[in-house]
Design an enzyme around this catalytic site. Structure first.
Site, PDB file in Angstrom:
ATOM      1  N   ARG A 115      66.907  -4.063  38.947  1.00 44.56           N
ATOM      2  CA  ARG A 115      67.609  -5.005  38.445  1.00 44.56           C
ATOM      3  C   ARG A 115      67.492  -4.869  36.646  1.00 44.56           C
ATOM      4  NH1 ARG A 115      64.142 -10.758  39.080  1.00 44.56           N
ATOM      5  NH2 ARG A 115      63.536 -10.909  36.804  1.00 44.56           N
ATOM      6  N   ASN A 153      70.120 -14.421  34.645  1.00 46.03           N
ATOM      7  CA  ASN A 153      68.813 -14.594  35.211  1.00 46.03           C
ATOM      8  C   ASN A 153      67.711 -13.967  34.167  1.00 46.03           C
ATOM      9  OD1 ASN A 153      67.200 -15.408  37.727  1.00 46.03           O
ATOM     10  ND2 ASN A 153      66.481 -13.102  37.145  1.00 46.03           N
ATOM     11  N   GLU A 154      66.889 -14.913  33.713  1.00 48.20           N
ATOM     12  CA  GLU A 154      65.772 -14.757  33.121  1.00 48.20           C
ATOM     13  C   GLU A 154      66.092 -13.546  31.915  1.00 48.20           C
ATOM     14  OE1 GLU A 154      62.681 -15.500  36.798  1.00 48.20           O
ATOM     15  OE2 GLU A 154      62.976 -13.107  35.905  1.00 48.20           O
ATOM     16  N   GLU A 307      63.026 -22.196  39.300  1.00 45.57           N
ATOM     17  CA  GLU A 307      62.219 -21.422  40.315  1.00 45.57           C
ATOM     18  C   GLU A 307      60.855 -21.565  40.202  1.00 45.57           C
ATOM     19  OE1 GLU A 307      62.486 -17.058  40.142  1.00 45.57           O
ATOM     20  OE2 GLU A 307      64.666 -17.152  39.753  1.00 45.57           O
ATOM     21  N   GLU A 355      62.208  -7.249  46.749  1.00 42.81           N
ATOM     22  CA  GLU A 355      61.224  -8.508  46.697  1.00 42.81           C
ATOM     23  C   GLU A 355      61.121  -8.912  48.204  1.00 42.81           C
ATOM     24  OE1 GLU A 355      61.429 -10.687  42.552  1.00 42.81           O
ATOM     25  OE2 GLU A 355      63.307 -10.931  43.746  1.00 42.81           O
ATOM     26  N   HIS A 358      58.156 -11.399  48.296  1.00 41.54           N
ATOM     27  CA  HIS A 358      58.097 -12.360  47.295  1.00 41.54           C
ATOM     28  C   HIS A 358      58.163 -13.909  48.228  1.00 41.54           C
ATOM     29  CE1 HIS A 358      59.065 -15.519  44.282  1.00 41.54           C
ATOM     30  NE2 HIS A 358      59.150 -14.785  43.483  1.00 41.54           N
TER      31      HIS A 358
END
Length: 661
Positions: A115, A153-154, A307, A355, A358
């Site tokens: 990503r 995202n982030e 999150e 992930e 995760h």
């Protein structure tokens, strides 16, 4: 728009997480519907990493699959937090625009396969991001299931490529106006660095020796502004088609390349992600640290935990699980501090991909598992807390936080590599948390008069405006603790002349630091009051301040180490070394007492966390979390929203939300 508009649509606090149905098939979707009802899920984040499916080739969109899932969630009583998928461009984009791939400081160009494979300053990337944000908003902007827009995202990926260099030069022209001003700000007379054209200026890429600190800090400032601009482009494209609130999820507090104070002002509601680095009390303290920072960024508005992991603890080079009960305890830790709910990454644990391991609300083991049972219990608990929606948290203590100071401590050539930015903030917060104090974070230039105690743990860079603001705070009756290596440089990263810190702050503290003397890695010194210091020491002169502890070591013997100065109607304290944990906790306990700050519920034993949420109509709720292995009697039994009856004690590891009219 505010976070309250989200909870109004949900009829209570938010509970749920990222949902990626594209990873599964129809039998799984049917099970998801049933299990989401069981877990009381009412909000699902969708589309975060779906760009390749939403836009399979440039300019051609396929929303049919997303239509079906949004309708299915809506029929199941689940609202949608719809993301723009721009944190993960599809392979076709990087093939068509290889110049948009990110470049590291050493010149390495990254390739597709993970990503964040983009340079945020790339015109092609920015154009593609705006297009898909607009297309999504045009299609779903008024959908009844839509509660919130989730841009990207982030944010935080940096790049040193030629696109970044060109954008950096544009930013520098706007900031400095002329090359003469820039050369003065960066001190380019040293090492023959004087620039005679804008084209000569590059990002601070890999160099033979130390980089210019002014250039380094300005590059971080540039990226802070560039990230905000990129977010606002997508936000504004969405607003043309939708009236729902728009946000992005901040990643706090350590993975931080943002000007968070400026960024938060652009968000309709502050949302953020949190993953602890330890279990037990340390993990709980990290939750509180993170939540207090998020609430402070919201500036009095409610905020939302976007999150967390059901069983994700990043412990060095391994990911360990959380302890039983932590799903509820950590969720309530955030809600106690103002979050309008508790969301997770993700709903169903992936069976393939980067992930796979995760943690998720629904683990690989399925619904007959401890984690899903805890998720269900937590969902039921959050569903009982709807009356907290819109209430706020107040604090009497603030810890000062400035991204410029953080970036200044990342510059080359500092006298010690142990001058860390984040650790002193975390230590200050931990000592205050252990003492039962609710803590805000604030910028040194913010209005501080509402706080009885302010701690400045890590302000190596301090602007003139910030120094004057702290002087006024003390003069007006506040109690201020300033810690070592504060105010050594101004906002151009120029050393303060005539002694540290800046003159207005020296006046409030009644001291002048003449010399810094870093300590060796294994060196531990004893002060005259029996406390112990590490990392750093300073030669300072008391100029009106009272010496409370002195050095007993080497050339600093008998010189001040801890001072207090009565200035105006307040007190300015200065600590010139880094105290051991126990000694530092004792000092902050003393400061809390002198400032008149009491725990929210003073009769509770150590290890029991208590935070109060306040409603505008005067109602209050005390959120209690027992981090001990003992049952704790409550001094004043009250109605517990979690159980629906009067609570007389907190069981070991238990929680309560007590209504206090």
């Amino acid at each position: 728009m505010t976070a309250r508009s989200i909870t109004d649509r949900l009829s209570g606090l938010a509970f749920g997480g990222d949902y990626n149905p594209e990873q599964w098939d129809e039998p799984v979707w049917k099970e998801d519907d049933e299990l989401m009802r069981r877990a009381r899920v009412n909000l699902a984040t969708m589309g975060v990493f779906s760009w390749a499916l939403l836009e399979p080739e440039e300019g051609r969109y396929d929303f049919t699959w997303l239509d079906a899932h949004i309708e299915r969630l809506h029929a199941n009583g689940v609202a949608v937090d719809l993301a723009t998928p721009t944190a993960s461009p599809p392979p076709w984009f990087t093939l068509a625009h290889p110049e948009a791939l990110a470049v590291r400081a050493d010149g390495t160009r990254l390739v597709h396969g993970s990503r964040d494979t983009y340079c945020l300053a790339s015109p092609a990337y920015r154009s593609a991001a705006r297009r898909i944000a607009s297309a999504l908003a045009e299609r779903y902007g008024h959908h009844p299931a839509l509660a919130l827009w989730h841009v990207h995202n982030e944010y935080g990926t940096l790049c040193w490529c030629d696109h970044a260099a060109a954008a950096f030069r544009v930013w520098l022209r706007a900031r400095h106006g002329s090359l003469d001003t820039l050369n003065e700000a960066w001190g380019t007379a040293f090492w023959s660095q004087r620039y005679t054209s804008w084209e000569q200026i590059l990002p601070p890429r890999a160099t033979q020796y130390h980089k210019n600190p002014g250039q380094t800090v300005d590059f971080h400032r540039f990226w802070g502004d560039e990230i905000i601009t990129a977010y606002c482009e997508q936000r504004d494209a969405i607003r043309e088609h939708s009236d729902r609130p728009v946000t992005t999820n901040l990643m706090l507090p350590y993975d931080l390349r943002l000007n968070v104070w400026a960024f938060a002002r652009e968000l309709d509601v502050v949302t953020s992600d949190q993953y602890p680095h330890a279990n037990g009390l340390d993990g709980a303290a990290h939750v509180a640290y993170y939540a207090d920072r998020s609430r402070s960024l919201a500036g009095g508005r409610p905020w939302l935990l976007m999150e967390q992991g059901t069983s994700t603890v990043y412990d060095g080079d391994q990911v360990i699980g959380k302890e039983p009960g932590d799903v509820l305890r950590h969720s309530l830790g955030h809600i106690a501090r103002g979050s309008e709910g508790a969301l997770f990454f993700q709903w169903r644990q992936s069976r393939a991909g980067a992930e796979t391991w995760h943690s998720a609300m629904l683990p690989h083991a399925g619904p007959e598992s401890r984690i899903f049972r805890e998720v269900t219990q937590t969902g039921e608990a959050v569903a009982r807390l709807g009356e907290l929606a819109g209430s706020t948290v107040t604090a009497q203590v603030a810890v000062l936080d400035d991204p410029d100071a953080m970036w200044a401590l990342e510059a080359d050539g500092l006298p010690s590599s142990r001058l860390d930015y984040h650790a002193p903030l975390a230590w200050a917060h931990r000592a205050l948390w252990d003492a039962g104090a609710t803590v805000d974070f604030a910028h040194p230039e913010h209005e501080l008069s509402r706080y009885q105690l302010v701690i400045a743990p890590s302000l190596f860079l301090l602007s003139d405006k910030g120094a004057e603001n702290l002087r006024r705070y003390v003069e007006g009756g506040g109690t201020l603790l300033v810690q070592h290596a504060t105010g050594y440089v101004d906002d151009r990263v120029h050393a303060r002349l005539g002694g540290y810190p800046a003159a207005p702050l020296r006046e409030a503290l009644g001291i002048r630091v003449e010399e810094h003397r870093p300590l060796r890695t294994d060196e531990r010194i004893t002060l005259s009051d029996g406390s112990h210091g590490t990392v750093w020491s300073e030669s300072l002169r008391a100029e009106g301040a009272e010496t409370l502890a002195a050095y007993t070591h080497g050339m600093l013997t008998d010189s001040p180490a801890l001072t207090r100065h009565r200035f105006g109607t307040g007190q300015g304290w200065y600590l010139s070394t880094c105290l051991d944990d126990a000694d530092y906790a004792a000092l902050l306990g003393r400061l809390l007492k002198e400032a008149g700050v009491e725990p929210e519920l003073p009769d509770l034993p150590a290890g029991v966390e208590a935070v109060t949420r306040h409603a505008a109509d005067g109602r209050r709720w005390h959120v209690l979390i027992n981090h001990t292995e003992d049952a704790v009697p409550l001094p004043d039994p009250a109605h517990d929203l979690l159980t629906g009856r009067a609570a007389h004690e907190l069981p070991p590891g238990g929680c309560a939300v007590l209504r206090d009219h």
